[in-house]
Design a protein around this motif. Structure first.
Motif, PDB file in Angstrom:
ATOM      1  N   TRP A 180       0.841  -1.201   0.000  1.00  0.00           N
ATOM      2  CA  TRP A 180       0.000   0.000   0.000  1.00  0.00           C
ATOM      3  C   TRP A 180       0.874   1.248   0.000  1.00  0.00           C
ATOM      4  CZ3 TRP A 180      -0.663   4.277   3.060  1.00  0.00           C
ATOM      5  CH2 TRP A 180      -1.825   5.029   2.830  1.00  0.00           C
ATOM      6  N   LYS A 181       1.933   1.202   0.787  1.00  0.00           N
ATOM      7  CA  LYS A 181       2.824   2.360   0.905  1.00  0.00           C
ATOM      8  C   LYS A 181       3.489   2.685  -0.430  1.00  0.00           C
ATOM      9  CE  LYS A 181       4.625   5.494   3.559  1.00  0.00           C
ATOM     10  NZ  LYS A 181       3.765   6.571   4.104  1.00  0.00           N
ATOM     11  N   GLU A 182       3.777   1.635  -1.193  1.00  0.00           N
ATOM     12  CA  GLU A 182       4.386   1.853  -2.508  1.00  0.00           C
ATOM     13  C   GLU A 182       3.441   2.617  -3.434  1.00  0.00           C
ATOM     14  OE1 GLU A 182       5.406  -2.034  -3.842  1.00  0.00           O
ATOM     15  OE2 GLU A 182       7.272  -2.091  -2.697  1.00  0.00           O
ATOM     16  N   ARG A 183       2.145   2.371  -3.262  1.00  0.00           N
ATOM     17  CA  ARG A 183       1.149   3.031  -4.107  1.00  0.00           C
ATOM     18  C   ARG A 183       0.721   4.388  -3.560  1.00  0.00           C
ATOM     19  NH1 ARG A 183      -3.363   0.158  -3.654  1.00  0.00           N
ATOM     20  NH2 ARG A 183      -2.537  -1.464  -2.310  1.00  0.00           N
ATOM     21  N   ASN A 184       1.002   4.638  -2.285  1.00  0.00           N
ATOM     22  CA  ASN A 184       0.547   5.876  -1.641  1.00  0.00           C
ATOM     23  C   ASN A 184       1.677   6.516  -0.849  1.00  0.00           C
ATOM     24  OD1 ASN A 184      -2.676   5.716  -1.925  1.00  0.00           O
ATOM     25  ND2 ASN A 184      -1.851   3.670  -1.557  1.00  0.00           N
ATOM     26  N   GLN A 185       2.734   6.820  -1.542  1.00  0.00           N
ATOM     27  CA  GLN A 185       3.927   7.293  -0.840  1.00  0.00           C
ATOM     28  C   GLN A 185       3.739   8.654  -0.180  1.00  0.00           C
ATOM     29  OE1 GLN A 185       7.435   6.961  -3.244  1.00  0.00           O
ATOM     30  NE2 GLN A 185       7.114   4.796  -3.675  1.00  0.00           N
ATOM     31  N   GLN A 186       2.783   9.424  -0.676  1.00  0.00           N
ATOM     32  CA  GLN A 186       2.576  10.752  -0.113  1.00  0.00           C
ATOM     33  C   GLN A 186       1.633  10.737   1.085  1.00  0.00           C
ATOM     34  OE1 GLN A 186       4.494  13.115  -1.367  1.00  0.00           O
ATOM     35  NE2 GLN A 186       5.216  11.575  -2.804  1.00  0.00           N
ATOM     36  N   TYR A 187       0.949   9.606   1.258  1.00  0.00           N
ATOM     37  CA  TYR A 187      -0.113   9.569   2.255  1.00  0.00           C
ATOM     38  C   TYR A 187       0.433   9.235   3.641  1.00  0.00           C
ATOM     39  CZ  TYR A 187      -4.769   8.868   4.087  1.00  0.00           C
ATOM     40  OH  TYR A 187      -5.919   8.977   4.800  1.00  0.00           O
ATOM     41  N   SER A 188      -0.110   9.914   4.650  1.00  0.00           N
ATOM     42  CA  SER A 188       0.211   9.523   6.022  1.00  0.00           C
ATOM     43  C   SER A 188      -1.085   9.428   6.815  1.00  0.00           C
ATOM     44  CB  SER A 188       1.156  10.529   6.666  1.00  0.00           C
ATOM     45  OG  SER A 188       0.587  11.811   6.665  1.00  0.00           O
ATOM     46  N   PHE A 189      -1.147   8.454   7.681  1.00  0.00           N
ATOM     47  CA  PHE A 189      -2.360   8.240   8.449  1.00  0.00           C
ATOM     48  C   PHE A 189      -2.539   9.308   9.508  1.00  0.00           C
ATOM     49  CE2 PHE A 189      -1.715   3.814   6.982  1.00  0.00           C
ATOM     50  CZ  PHE A 189      -2.967   3.631   6.399  1.00  0.00           C
ATOM     51  N   LYS A 190      -3.769   9.408   9.964  1.00  0.00           N
ATOM     52  CA  LYS A 190      -4.053  10.303  11.076  1.00  0.00           C
ATOM     53  C   LYS A 190      -3.239   9.880  12.299  1.00  0.00           C
ATOM     54  CE  LYS A 190      -8.862  10.867   9.581  1.00  0.00           C
ATOM     55  NZ  LYS A 190      -8.952   9.671   8.718  1.00  0.00           N
ATOM     56  N   GLU A 191      -2.853  10.866  13.080  1.00  0.00           N
ATOM     57  CA  GLU A 191      -1.971  10.569  14.208  1.00  0.00           C
ATOM     58  C   GLU A 191      -2.642   9.737  15.293  1.00  0.00           C
ATOM     59  OE1 GLU A 191      -0.120  13.980  15.840  1.00  0.00           O
ATOM     60  OE2 GLU A 191       0.633  14.684  13.917  1.00  0.00           O
ATOM     61  N   ASN A 192      -3.954   9.789  15.346  1.00  0.00           N
ATOM     62  CA  ASN A 192      -4.638   9.072  16.429  1.00  0.00           C
ATOM     63  C   ASN A 192      -4.945   7.619  16.082  1.00  0.00           C
ATOM     64  OD1 ASN A 192      -6.581   9.623  14.552  1.00  0.00           O
ATOM     65  ND2 ASN A 192      -8.175  10.168  16.024  1.00  0.00           N
ATOM     66  N   ILE A 193      -4.439   7.153  14.974  1.00  0.00           N
ATOM     67  CA  ILE A 193      -4.619   5.752  14.622  1.00  0.00           C
ATOM     68  C   ILE A 193      -3.304   5.018  14.876  1.00  0.00           C
ATOM     69  CG2 ILE A 193      -5.132   4.122  12.770  1.00  0.00           C
ATOM     70  CD1 ILE A 193      -6.823   6.217  11.452  1.00  0.00           C
ATOM     71  N   HIS A 194      -3.418   3.921  15.604  1.00  0.00           N
ATOM     72  CA  HIS A 194      -2.225   3.150  15.924  1.00  0.00           C
ATOM     73  C   HIS A 194      -2.313   1.783  15.281  1.00  0.00           C
ATOM     74  CE1 HIS A 194      -1.056   6.182  18.790  1.00  0.00           C
ATOM     75  NE2 HIS A 194      -2.298   6.214  19.199  1.00  0.00           N
ATOM     76  N   TYR A 195      -1.188   1.272  14.891  1.00  0.00           N
ATOM     77  CA  TYR A 195      -1.166   0.017  14.169  1.00  0.00           C
ATOM     78  C   TYR A 195      -0.210  -0.972  14.795  1.00  0.00           C
ATOM     79  CZ  TYR A 195      -3.399   2.904  10.748  1.00  0.00           C
ATOM     80  OH  TYR A 195      -4.261   3.764  10.140  1.00  0.00           O
ATOM     81  N   GLU A 196      -0.617  -2.200  14.710  1.00  0.00           N
ATOM     82  CA  GLU A 196       0.280  -3.275  15.079  1.00  0.00           C
ATOM     83  C   GLU A 196       0.896  -3.806  13.791  1.00  0.00           C
ATOM     84  OE1 GLU A 196       0.695  -5.005  18.079  1.00  0.00           O
ATOM     85  OE2 GLU A 196      -0.450  -3.541  19.223  1.00  0.00           O
ATOM     86  N   LEU A 197       2.179  -3.680  13.658  1.00  0.00           N
ATOM     87  CA  LEU A 197       2.853  -4.248  12.496  1.00  0.00           C
ATOM     88  C   LEU A 197       3.586  -5.497  12.961  1.00  0.00           C
ATOM     89  CD1 LEU A 197       4.265  -1.063  10.769  1.00  0.00           C
ATOM     90  CD2 LEU A 197       2.267  -2.408  10.123  1.00  0.00           C
TER      91      LEU A 197
END
Ligand SMILES: [Zn+2]
Length: 65
Positions: A41-58
């Motif tokens: 997804w990041k490769e397709r949306n390199q300019q995009y950043s998620f909202k700061e209040n969303i946390h992810y488990e990678l």
């Protein structure tokens, strides 16, 4: 599939931001993402950043089927 964060909720398939493939916990509302989904997804949306209040488990350990 159990939540890797709270160990209690179930991870349900969902889409974040309308197109990002992920799972959301039914208990703690945490988001769980496959590292491969994130990378592609990041490769397709390199300019995009998620909202700061969303946390992810990678968790790349989940790549093993
Ligand atoms: Zn949870």
């Amino acid at each position: 599939m159990k939540c890797t964060s709270c160990k209690q909720g179930r991870l349900l398939p969902s889409l974040l931001e309308g197109e990002f493939r992920a799972h959301t916990c039914s208990n703690c509302s945490g988001h769980w993402i496959l590292i491969e989904d994130y990378v592609s997804w990041k490769e397709r949306n390199q300019q995009y950043s998620f909202k700061e209040n969303i946390h992810y488990e990678l968790d790349d350990t989940k790549l093993i089927n």
